[in-house]
Design an enzyme around this catalytic site. Structure first.
Site, mmCIF file in Angstrom:
data_model
loop_
_atom_site.group_PDB
_atom_site.id
_atom_site.type_symbol
_atom_site.label_atom_id
_atom_site.label_comp_id
_atom_site.label_asym_id
_atom_site.label_seq_id
_atom_site.Cartn_x
_atom_site.Cartn_y
_atom_site.Cartn_z
ATOM 1 N N CYS A 47 9.816 7.780 -4.371
ATOM 2 C CA CYS A 47 8.574 7.337 -3.627
ATOM 3 C C CYS A 47 8.048 5.701 -4.319
ATOM 4 C CB CYS A 47 7.577 8.405 -3.839
ATOM 5 S SG CYS A 47 5.771 7.760 -3.481
ATOM 6 N N CYS A 58 4.571 5.554 -5.018
ATOM 7 C CA CYS A 58 4.040 6.467 -6.425
ATOM 8 C C CYS A 58 4.032 5.244 -7.646
ATOM 9 C CB CYS A 58 4.907 7.467 -6.375
ATOM 10 S SG CYS A 58 4.720 8.655 -5.237
#
Ligand SMILES: [Zn+2]
Length: 149
Positions: free
Chosen positions: A64, A67
């Site tokens: 991700c 993230c």
């Protein structure tokens, strides 16, 4: 990610253990509260989100991109609010039970826990200023860590 915290005050490296109930981890050398940031799993999650200070949980995964943008912001916040905030990272791929229990569908998702219960849920990679502002009302009532000295 290892559970080692560098003291903001004196630079000493400390292993992050579990402090006694109602207390926050402090530096073994100078007694200053330590940045409290660690990784949890399905097995340890319940214990980790129950703390004497608000706990910000970061639901993330290695693939991700956003993230990765949030991670350094959380590290900053843990340092700035040492003794008043705990940050817990949870890898959603490795820990599907907790992610499912809290209905985490997209990441990054941040859930703020107070007294072991979710108080706020924020989805998406928030800029540091926004996150700080949203955390502020919870951090103000912090304290209690100072008395342990
Ligand atoms: Zn220190």
């Amino acid at each position: 990610m290892s559970d080692v915290a560098v003291c903001v005050h004196c630079g000493a490296k400390n292993r992050l253990g579990t402090p006694p109930a109602g207390q926050v981890p402090v530096c073994g050398r100078c007694g200053h509260p330590l940045p409290w940031l660690l990784s949890a799993s399905d097995a340890t999650f319940g214990a980790e989100v129950t703390a004497s200070v608000p706990v910000l949980v970061d639901f993330w995964a290695e693939w991700c991109g956003p993230c990765r943008a949030v991670a350094p912001v959380l590290e900053d916040l843990a340092r700035e609010h040492a003794g008043k905030l705990k940050v817990v990272k949870l890898d959603v791929d490795r820990n599907p039970d907790v992610s499912g229990r809290y209905g985490v569908r997209s990441i990054p998702t941040l859930i703020l826990f107070e007294h072991g219960r979710p108080a706020e849920t924020w989805v998406g990679a928030l800029p540091k200023g926004t996150l700080s502002a949203r955390l502020a009302p919870y951090l103000r009532q912090g304290g209690g860590g100072e008395a342990a000295r």
